[in-house]
Design a protein around this motif. Structure first.
Motif, PDB file in Angstrom:
ATOM      1  N   VAL A  32      24.166  46.839  61.159  1.00 10.06           N
ATOM      2  CA  VAL A  32      25.328  47.732  61.116  1.00 10.06           C
ATOM      3  C   VAL A  32      25.278  48.646  62.331  1.00 10.06           C
ATOM      4  CG1 VAL A  32      25.539  47.698  58.596  1.00 10.06           C
ATOM      5  CG2 VAL A  32      24.165  49.454  59.674  1.00 10.06           C
ATOM      6  N   ASP A  33      26.372  49.330  62.557  1.00 12.10           N
ATOM      7  CA  ASP A  33      26.454  50.271  63.665  1.00 12.10           C
ATOM      8  C   ASP A  33      25.411  51.372  63.473  1.00 12.10           C
ATOM      9  OD1 ASP A  33      27.962  53.041  64.606  1.00 12.10           O
ATOM     10  OD2 ASP A  33      28.165  51.350  66.009  1.00 12.10           O
ATOM     11  N   ARG A  34      24.597  51.576  64.474  1.00 12.90           N
ATOM     12  CA  ARG A  34      23.509  52.565  64.382  1.00 12.90           C
ATOM     13  C   ARG A  34      24.040  53.977  64.180  1.00 12.90           C
ATOM     14  NH1 ARG A  34      22.041  48.763  68.497  1.00 12.90           N
ATOM     15  NH2 ARG A  34      20.033  47.800  68.052  1.00 12.90           N
ATOM     16  N   ALA A  35      25.049  54.340  64.957  1.00 13.09           N
ATOM     17  CA  ALA A  35      25.600  55.695  64.866  1.00 13.09           C
ATOM     18  C   ALA A  35      26.235  55.930  63.497  1.00 13.09           C
ATOM     19  CB  ALA A  35      26.620  55.920  65.982  1.00 13.09           C
ATOM     20  N   ALA A  36      26.899  54.931  62.941  1.00 18.09           N
ATOM     21  CA  ALA A  36      27.502  55.071  61.611  1.00 18.09           C
ATOM     22  C   ALA A  36      26.419  55.252  60.553  1.00 18.09           C
ATOM     23  CB  ALA A  36      28.365  53.853  61.288  1.00 18.09           C
ATOM     24  N   CYS A  37      25.323  54.544  60.691  1.00 13.63           N
ATOM     25  CA  CYS A  37      24.224  54.678  59.740  1.00 13.63           C
ATOM     26  C   CYS A  37      23.604  56.075  59.841  1.00 13.63           C
ATOM     27  CB  CYS A  37      23.156  53.602  59.982  1.00 13.63           C
ATOM     28  SG  CYS A  37      21.803  53.626  58.798  1.00 13.63           S
ATOM     29  N   VAL A  38      23.403  56.562  61.061  1.00 12.21           N
ATOM     30  CA  VAL A  38      22.875  57.918  61.268  1.00 12.21           C
ATOM     31  C   VAL A  38      23.801  58.930  60.593  1.00 12.21           C
ATOM     32  CG1 VAL A  38      22.516  59.707  63.021  1.00 12.21           C
ATOM     33  CG2 VAL A  38      21.539  57.423  63.345  1.00 12.21           C
ATOM     34  N   ALA A  39      25.105  58.790  60.801  1.00 15.46           N
ATOM     35  CA  ALA A  39      26.071  59.720  60.201  1.00 15.46           C
ATOM     36  C   ALA A  39      26.023  59.647  58.674  1.00 15.46           C
ATOM     37  CB  ALA A  39      27.478  59.409  60.702  1.00 15.46           C
ATOM     38  N   ALA A  40      25.908  58.433  58.108  1.00 16.13           N
ATOM     39  CA  ALA A  40      25.875  58.280  56.649  1.00 16.13           C
ATOM     40  C   ALA A  40      24.602  58.914  56.069  1.00 16.13           C
ATOM     41  CB  ALA A  40      25.954  56.805  56.278  1.00 16.13           C
ATOM     42  N   LEU A  41      23.494  58.743  56.740  1.00 18.37           N
ATOM     43  CA  LEU A  41      22.243  59.305  56.226  1.00 18.37           C
ATOM     44  C   LEU A  41      22.196  60.820  56.384  1.00 18.37           C
ATOM     45  CD1 LEU A  41      19.674  56.620  57.390  1.00 18.37           C
ATOM     46  CD2 LEU A  41      20.534  57.008  55.080  1.00 18.37           C
ATOM     47  N   ARG A  42      22.883  61.356  57.379  1.00 16.14           N
ATOM     48  CA  ARG A  42      22.931  62.808  57.566  1.00 16.14           C
ATOM     49  C   ARG A  42      23.715  63.485  56.462  1.00 16.14           C
ATOM     50  NH1 ARG A  42      23.877  63.457  64.035  1.00 16.14           N
ATOM     51  NH2 ARG A  42      21.699  63.796  64.563  1.00 16.14           N
ATOM     52  N   ARG A  43      24.716  62.810  55.889  1.00 17.53           N
ATOM     53  CA  ARG A  43      25.599  63.410  54.885  1.00 17.53           C
ATOM     54  C   ARG A  43      24.929  63.589  53.532  1.00 17.53           C
ATOM     55  NH1 ARG A  43      29.907  59.225  55.941  1.00 17.53           N
ATOM     56  NH2 ARG A  43      30.417  59.681  58.075  1.00 17.53           N
ATOM     57  N   ARG A  44      23.879  62.895  53.235  1.00 16.24           N
ATOM     58  CA  ARG A  44      23.307  62.974  51.877  1.00 16.24           C
ATOM     59  C   ARG A  44      22.598  64.242  51.605  1.00 16.24           C
ATOM     60  NH1 ARG A  44      17.912  59.904  51.569  1.00 16.24           N
ATOM     61  NH2 ARG A  44      17.212  60.252  53.624  1.00 16.24           N
TER      62      ARG A  44
END
Length: 146
Positions: free
Chosen positions: A134-146
């Motif tokens: 998956v897109d690395r930046a999208a994964c970083v953003a998703a993990l930051r939101r939790r």
């Protein structure tokens, strides 16, 4: 009948096109020079492997959306994402793995100089459900939101 005559007439032409097979010569070639003679090329050796303690600087990933991750140390990454699910150390390298519902993020940390603290130099991301990239930046953003 004419076709047969034409085919017979063409046979000598086809024979002329055939490649000649070289026959071994009965004349011997030049003798090989004795070992160590000046006409012999110098022996080459493969380059020696790097010394066990030799430092090699890592390549650092540069991708949009990874600002604040690339270059961060382990403590900073855990402040951003929480406790790592995996913390693997090998020599002076380290891999931290962070997981969420959407994705798994692997962050690779290497020292940029000899004896320096390892920092994030590379990031890889995949979906939690099927492990597809998956897109690395999208994964970083998703993990930051939790």
């Amino acid at each position: 009948m004419q076709h047969r005559l034409l085919a017979l007439a063409l046979l000598p032409l086809l024979g002329a096109c055939a490649a000649a097979v070289p026959q071994p010569s009965s004349v011997p070639g030049p003798a090989a020079p004795p070992a160590g003679s000046p006409s012999e090329p110098p022996a080459t050796r493969p380059a020696p492997p790097p010394q066990a303690g030799a430092f090699r600087a890592p390549r650092v990933m540069n991708a949009p959306g990874l600002e604040g991750i690339i270059g961060a140390n382990a403590e900073s990454l855990e402040r951003t994402f929480g406790a790592a699910r995996l913390d693997v150390r090998e020599g002076d390298a380290r891999k931290l793995q962070f997981t969420g519902e959407a994705c798994v993020l692997d962050v690779y940390l290497y020292p940029l100089r000899p004896n320096a603290e390892p920092t994030a130099t590379y990031v890889d991301a995949r979906r939690s459900s099927d492990s597809l990239d998956v897109d690395r930046a999208a994964c970083v953003a998703a993990l930051r939101r939790r």
